[in-house]
Design a protein around this motif. Sequence first.
Motif, PDB file in Angstrom:
ATOM      1  N   TYR A 121      -4.344  -0.718  -6.615  1.00  0.00           N
ATOM      2  CA  TYR A 121      -3.325   0.011  -5.848  1.00  0.00           C
ATOM      3  C   TYR A 121      -3.280   1.474  -6.271  1.00  0.00           C
ATOM      4  O   TYR A 121      -3.245   2.392  -5.439  1.00  0.00           O
ATOM      5  CB  TYR A 121      -1.953  -0.636  -6.049  1.00  0.00           C
ATOM      6  CG  TYR A 121      -0.835   0.067  -5.308  1.00  0.00           C
ATOM      7  CD1 TYR A 121      -0.629  -0.163  -3.950  1.00  0.00           C
ATOM      8  CD2 TYR A 121      -0.011   0.969  -5.963  1.00  0.00           C
ATOM      9  CE1 TYR A 121       0.387   0.493  -3.267  1.00  0.00           C
ATOM     10  CE2 TYR A 121       1.005   1.633  -5.296  1.00  0.00           C
ATOM     11  CZ  TYR A 121       1.195   1.390  -3.933  1.00  0.00           C
ATOM     12  OH  TYR A 121       2.196   2.042  -3.260  1.00  0.00           O
ATOM     13  N   THR A 122      -3.290   1.706  -7.591  1.00  0.00           N
ATOM     14  CA  THR A 122      -3.265   3.073  -8.119  1.00  0.00           C
ATOM     15  C   THR A 122      -4.518   3.834  -7.705  1.00  0.00           C
ATOM     16  O   THR A 122      -4.461   5.008  -7.315  1.00  0.00           O
ATOM     17  CB  THR A 122      -3.166   3.047  -9.660  1.00  0.00           C
ATOM     18  OG1 THR A 122      -1.985   2.323 -10.035  1.00  0.00           O
ATOM     19  CG2 THR A 122      -3.116   4.444 -10.236  1.00  0.00           C
ATOM     20  N   PHE A 123      -5.672   3.156  -7.776  1.00  0.00           N
ATOM     21  CA  PHE A 123      -6.933   3.783  -7.384  1.00  0.00           C
ATOM     22  C   PHE A 123      -6.859   4.270  -5.940  1.00  0.00           C
ATOM     23  O   PHE A 123      -7.253   5.403  -5.626  1.00  0.00           O
ATOM     24  CB  PHE A 123      -8.075   2.775  -7.550  1.00  0.00           C
ATOM     25  CG  PHE A 123      -9.420   3.296  -7.122  1.00  0.00           C
ATOM     26  CD1 PHE A 123     -10.163   4.124  -7.951  1.00  0.00           C
ATOM     27  CD2 PHE A 123      -9.935   2.974  -5.870  1.00  0.00           C
ATOM     28  CE1 PHE A 123     -11.401   4.619  -7.552  1.00  0.00           C
ATOM     29  CE2 PHE A 123     -11.163   3.456  -5.461  1.00  0.00           C
ATOM     30  CZ  PHE A 123     -11.898   4.277  -6.304  1.00  0.00           C
ATOM     31  N   ASP A 124      -6.352   3.435  -5.056  1.00  0.00           N
ATOM     32  CA  ASP A 124      -6.253   3.826  -3.647  1.00  0.00           C
ATOM     33  C   ASP A 124      -5.187   4.900  -3.445  1.00  0.00           C
ATOM     34  O   ASP A 124      -5.392   5.864  -2.711  1.00  0.00           O
ATOM     35  CB  ASP A 124      -5.918   2.599  -2.798  1.00  0.00           C
ATOM     36  CG  ASP A 124      -5.729   2.944  -1.327  1.00  0.00           C
ATOM     37  OD1 ASP A 124      -6.544   3.716  -0.799  1.00  0.00           O
ATOM     38  OD2 ASP A 124      -4.762   2.445  -0.723  1.00  0.00           O
ATOM     39  N   LEU A 125      -4.068   4.749  -4.140  1.00  0.00           N
ATOM     40  CA  LEU A 125      -2.949   5.671  -3.963  1.00  0.00           C
ATOM     41  C   LEU A 125      -3.334   7.104  -4.325  1.00  0.00           C
ATOM     42  O   LEU A 125      -2.939   8.065  -3.646  1.00  0.00           O
ATOM     43  CB  LEU A 125      -1.761   5.215  -4.821  1.00  0.00           C
ATOM     44  CG  LEU A 125      -0.459   5.988  -4.652  1.00  0.00           C
ATOM     45  CD1 LEU A 125       0.106   5.792  -3.261  1.00  0.00           C
ATOM     46  CD2 LEU A 125       0.564   5.556  -5.692  1.00  0.00           C
ATOM     47  N   PHE A 126      -4.130   7.262  -5.357  1.00  0.00           N
ATOM     48  CA  PHE A 126      -4.516   8.601  -5.802  1.00  0.00           C
ATOM     49  C   PHE A 126      -5.818   9.083  -5.140  1.00  0.00           C
ATOM     50  O   PHE A 126      -6.494   9.971  -5.648  1.00  0.00           O
ATOM     51  CB  PHE A 126      -4.640   8.644  -7.324  1.00  0.00           C
ATOM     52  CG  PHE A 126      -3.305   8.736  -8.023  1.00  0.00           C
ATOM     53  CD1 PHE A 126      -2.757   9.976  -8.349  1.00  0.00           C
ATOM     54  CD2 PHE A 126      -2.575   7.597  -8.313  1.00  0.00           C
ATOM     55  CE1 PHE A 126      -1.514  10.070  -8.982  1.00  0.00           C
ATOM     56  CE2 PHE A 126      -1.336   7.682  -8.941  1.00  0.00           C
ATOM     57  CZ  PHE A 126      -0.796   8.918  -9.263  1.00  0.00           C
ATOM     58  N   GLY A 127      -6.145   8.475  -4.009  1.00  0.00           N
ATOM     59  CA  GLY A 127      -7.242   8.992  -3.186  1.00  0.00           C
ATOM     60  C   GLY A 127      -8.615   8.486  -3.535  1.00  0.00           C
ATOM     61  O   GLY A 127      -9.615   9.058  -3.073  1.00  0.00           O
ATOM     62  N   GLY A 128      -8.711   7.427  -4.340  1.00  0.00           N
ATOM     63  CA  GLY A 128     -10.015   6.934  -4.769  1.00  0.00           C
ATOM     64  C   GLY A 128     -10.884   6.438  -3.630  1.00  0.00           C
ATOM     65  O   GLY A 128     -12.095   6.707  -3.595  1.00  0.00           O
ATOM     66  N   VAL A 129     -10.279   5.720  -2.672  1.00  0.00           N
ATOM     67  CA  VAL A 129     -11.060   5.169  -1.564  1.00  0.00           C
ATOM     68  C   VAL A 129     -11.663   6.286  -0.722  1.00  0.00           C
ATOM     69  O   VAL A 129     -12.866   6.293  -0.426  1.00  0.00           O
ATOM     70  CB  VAL A 129     -10.171   4.242  -0.693  1.00  0.00           C
ATOM     71  CG1 VAL A 129     -10.903   3.866   0.594  1.00  0.00           C
ATOM     72  CG2 VAL A 129      -9.782   2.987  -1.472  1.00  0.00           C
ATOM     73  N   ASP A 130     -10.836   7.266  -0.347  1.00  0.00           N
ATOM     74  CA  ASP A 130     -11.335   8.377   0.468  1.00  0.00           C
ATOM     75  C   ASP A 130     -12.401   9.181  -0.262  1.00  0.00           C
ATOM     76  O   ASP A 130     -13.379   9.643   0.344  1.00  0.00           O
ATOM     77  CB  ASP A 130     -10.178   9.298   0.859  1.00  0.00           C
ATOM     78  CG  ASP A 130      -9.192   8.610   1.793  1.00  0.00           C
ATOM     79  OD1 ASP A 130      -9.615   7.697   2.518  1.00  0.00           O
ATOM     80  OD2 ASP A 130      -8.005   8.973   1.773  1.00  0.00           O
ATOM     81  N   LEU A 131     -12.240   9.323  -1.578  1.00  0.00           N
ATOM     82  CA  LEU A 131     -13.203  10.081  -2.361  1.00  0.00           C
ATOM     83  C   LEU A 131     -14.561   9.386  -2.403  1.00  0.00           C
ATOM     84  O   LEU A 131     -15.608  10.027  -2.260  1.00  0.00           O
ATOM     85  CB  LEU A 131     -12.668  10.290  -3.782  1.00  0.00           C
ATOM     86  CG  LEU A 131     -13.528  11.134  -4.732  1.00  0.00           C
ATOM     87  CD1 LEU A 131     -13.858  12.490  -4.114  1.00  0.00           C
ATOM     88  CD2 LEU A 131     -12.813  11.313  -6.076  1.00  0.00           C
ATOM     89  N   LEU A 132     -14.558   8.064  -2.567  1.00  0.00           N
ATOM     90  CA  LEU A 132     -15.821   7.327  -2.591  1.00  0.00           C
ATOM     91  C   LEU A 132     -16.517   7.384  -1.236  1.00  0.00           C
ATOM     92  O   LEU A 132     -17.751   7.463  -1.161  1.00  0.00           O
ATOM     93  CB  LEU A 132     -15.584   5.874  -3.001  1.00  0.00           C
ATOM     94  CG  LEU A 132     -15.154   5.630  -4.450  1.00  0.00           C
ATOM     95  CD1 LEU A 132     -15.221   4.147  -4.785  1.00  0.00           C
ATOM     96  CD2 LEU A 132     -16.015   6.407  -5.433  1.00  0.00           C
ATOM     97  N   VAL A 133     -15.747   7.339  -0.163  1.00  0.00           N
ATOM     98  CA  VAL A 133     -16.336   7.460   1.166  1.00  0.00           C
ATOM     99  C   VAL A 133     -17.005   8.825   1.325  1.00  0.00           C
ATOM    100  O   VAL A 133     -18.115   8.938   1.858  1.00  0.00           O
ATOM    101  CB  VAL A 133     -15.265   7.246   2.261  1.00  0.00           C
ATOM    102  CG1 VAL A 133     -15.817   7.612   3.639  1.00  0.00           C
ATOM    103  CG2 VAL A 133     -14.777   5.804   2.254  1.00  0.00           C
TER     104      VAL A 133
END
Length: 784
Positions: A121-133
């Motif tokens: 949840y924290t990973f996604d919240l701090f923009g991790g998903v968008d960054l990996l994309v």
Amino acid sequence: MAAAAVPGAGRERRAAAWGWGGRLCSGNILDQLRQGQVTGQGLARGAQITEAFLKERDKQAKWNGIPLLLQKLYVNSQPNSDFSKCQSILKEISPLLSMEAMVFVTEDRKFSQESTFPNTYTFDLFGGVDLLVEILMRPTLTTQKKKQKISDDLTKDCLSILYNTCICTDGVTKRLAERNDFVLFLFTLMTNRKTFLQTATLIEDILGVKKEMIRLEDIPNLATLVSSFDQQQLANFCRILAVTISELDTGSDDKHTLLAKNAQQKKNLGPTRAEINQATLLNIPGFIERLCKLATRKVSESTGTSSFLQELEEWYTWLDNALVLDALMRVANEETEHTIMLPPLESSDESGVANTSSRTQLPQSMKIMHEIMYKLEVLYVLCVLLMGRQRNQVHKMIAEFKLIPGLNNLFDKLIWRKHSTSTLVLHGHNQNCDCSPDITLKIQFLRLLQSFSDHHENKYLLLNSQELNELSAISLKANIPEVDAVVNTDRSLVCDGKRGLLTRLLQVMKKEPTESSFRFWQARAVESFLRGATSYADQMFLLKRGLLEHILYCIVDSECKSRDVLQSYFDLLGELMKFNIDAFKRFNKYINTDEKFQVFLSQINSSLVDSNMLVRCITLSLDRFENQSDMKVVHVLSECRLLSYMYQMSNRTTFLFRLINIIHVQTLTQENVSCLNTSLVILMLARRKDKLPGYLNALQKMEYDEKYPGFILNNFHSLLRFWQQHYLHKDKDSTCLENSSCISFTYWKETVSILLSPDRTSPCALVSYIEEPYMDIDRNFTEE
């Protein structure tokens, strides 16, 4: 954002967020990040927050350093940066997320869904998903002539972390699915063998939640991509194809009504997205041939140990397949005489597999399970294509590529193999669960046979040459012409060996335990062989093998309770006995006491929706036998309990009354519309003998006996109006009604028109039997 509209408040909040002054609690940070991701404005990713603030809040908020790591990742992933540092950062992040993903996969889903996964949840919240994309797609977005290259290992890490986040955090998969550019980009990663499995698994997950089905023709260089796959990759690719060629299930029973389907067809005049995708696949050179080879190859022909070990290695680190690995490894542990030596995860070998010892062996049961799971996906795709618009094209191709003889050769050793005492089941399931690979393969195999045989002359490929000769001999003995499809069957394409596939199926069907879930699918597969124009030779072929006695045993002596199984047996019995005097003679020999006959009738009457096709068969057969003078027919007519029962008009009108009463226009489905057609068959046969008014009179009297005048005939009037809308549509195929009844469709249409006549003086019009105070025939039932 209302707060941003207040100048002072907006400046103060932005200053705090960027570390320019003021203080904000971590709770407000989380709210702003989530709102920023939704709106695309304001604070949208953790890289916008100062390092000092993140360090200060990290321990208290239990972020486990994830926001700080994402800041480093952001800095090191910019254009012209050193991507090697990105990989070391991801190596720190990955274990934090994979632990939670492992919990999700291995624990009971019911409980894991109710719990939270703070790291993902924290990973996604701090923009991790968008960054990996962004990292994955950067080479495609840059305008520079010299493109930045991303290593295979970095790509695999990005994909693994994305997938772990998807399965643990609500909404992530749907967000990725909305990015069509990213979805299509993922397909380009499948060209690399080293990243194929991770990519395929993520794509499958994303497409499973995507609102609008993708168009396969939009995938860059699709034909080249598919041709580059080896057989294992192609089998895994079929998992993705399954989502793109199957019509989306709305999950609502209301949407499955014929009213709703008809309304939807009026809106969608052209082919559906799934149908377009099916056509796209068929245009790929060699696609169907490769699927047939995959479906029919023997276990010994599958790739060697090292290739499979590499895939096991991938499964070990790829959590979507953790259940599969769990199952495979349990089988391996049971076979103590064999050993499997997994190579180290960090392999320097060019092929991705470390040098394995010569002692490395793969247990045979693991090889079999490996092959079963591949064949599952392939058979599903072939089955869907066989039911599509290009059915005849698919039929021709799979006949040419000898799919049926190939499956026949695999029947005993793989498809219907004998299980060991410890039957393999997936984690969280039991041996009888349809999710077990062994069980699912059997069901998929039976569904394929059903689709293959249904109303198609290629069904005779299920026999071998000797069995085809037997059909010819049956026709010769009965002094009837051979069926053209039997004569025209290409003998080089039929099954080989002592028994054909249909005969093998009959053998296992008769041995199936009473409570087996396979009974339904087995009966459906055999029934599809008989469907279409009634063939005396086909019926006798099955009667000689004891099929009728087996069905009656299941219905009467085992007193089967499963509604689905009963329906499939009644349907099969109807096709097996229709117009066949020998079948009725055999029936009477088996049902040789009044007690047995009453049990049989009780099963029929317990659910007419399930048994109406058998009622139709008996009615049609009786009508034909009554017009024959052959002494054998006359004798059976006088002796058979079933024919004698249906001969009584009171019993036929009772069936007619009940058939009309259990269906309504608003609840008609593909399952129960047969009740309407069976009621029409009864009335068409009555009309032939000028007895139609007598039946309508009887229905009117039964209404009054029930104290509800008009309720049956008004309902029947609405049903027949719907029948006209449904069956007279230009796209409807009427041959099924003609073939199943041997009554021309013109006679069907005429009978419906006569019944719906507004002339109250007509003795054959429904309105003549509905008194004015109870008339309710003009209701609009159209569903827009």
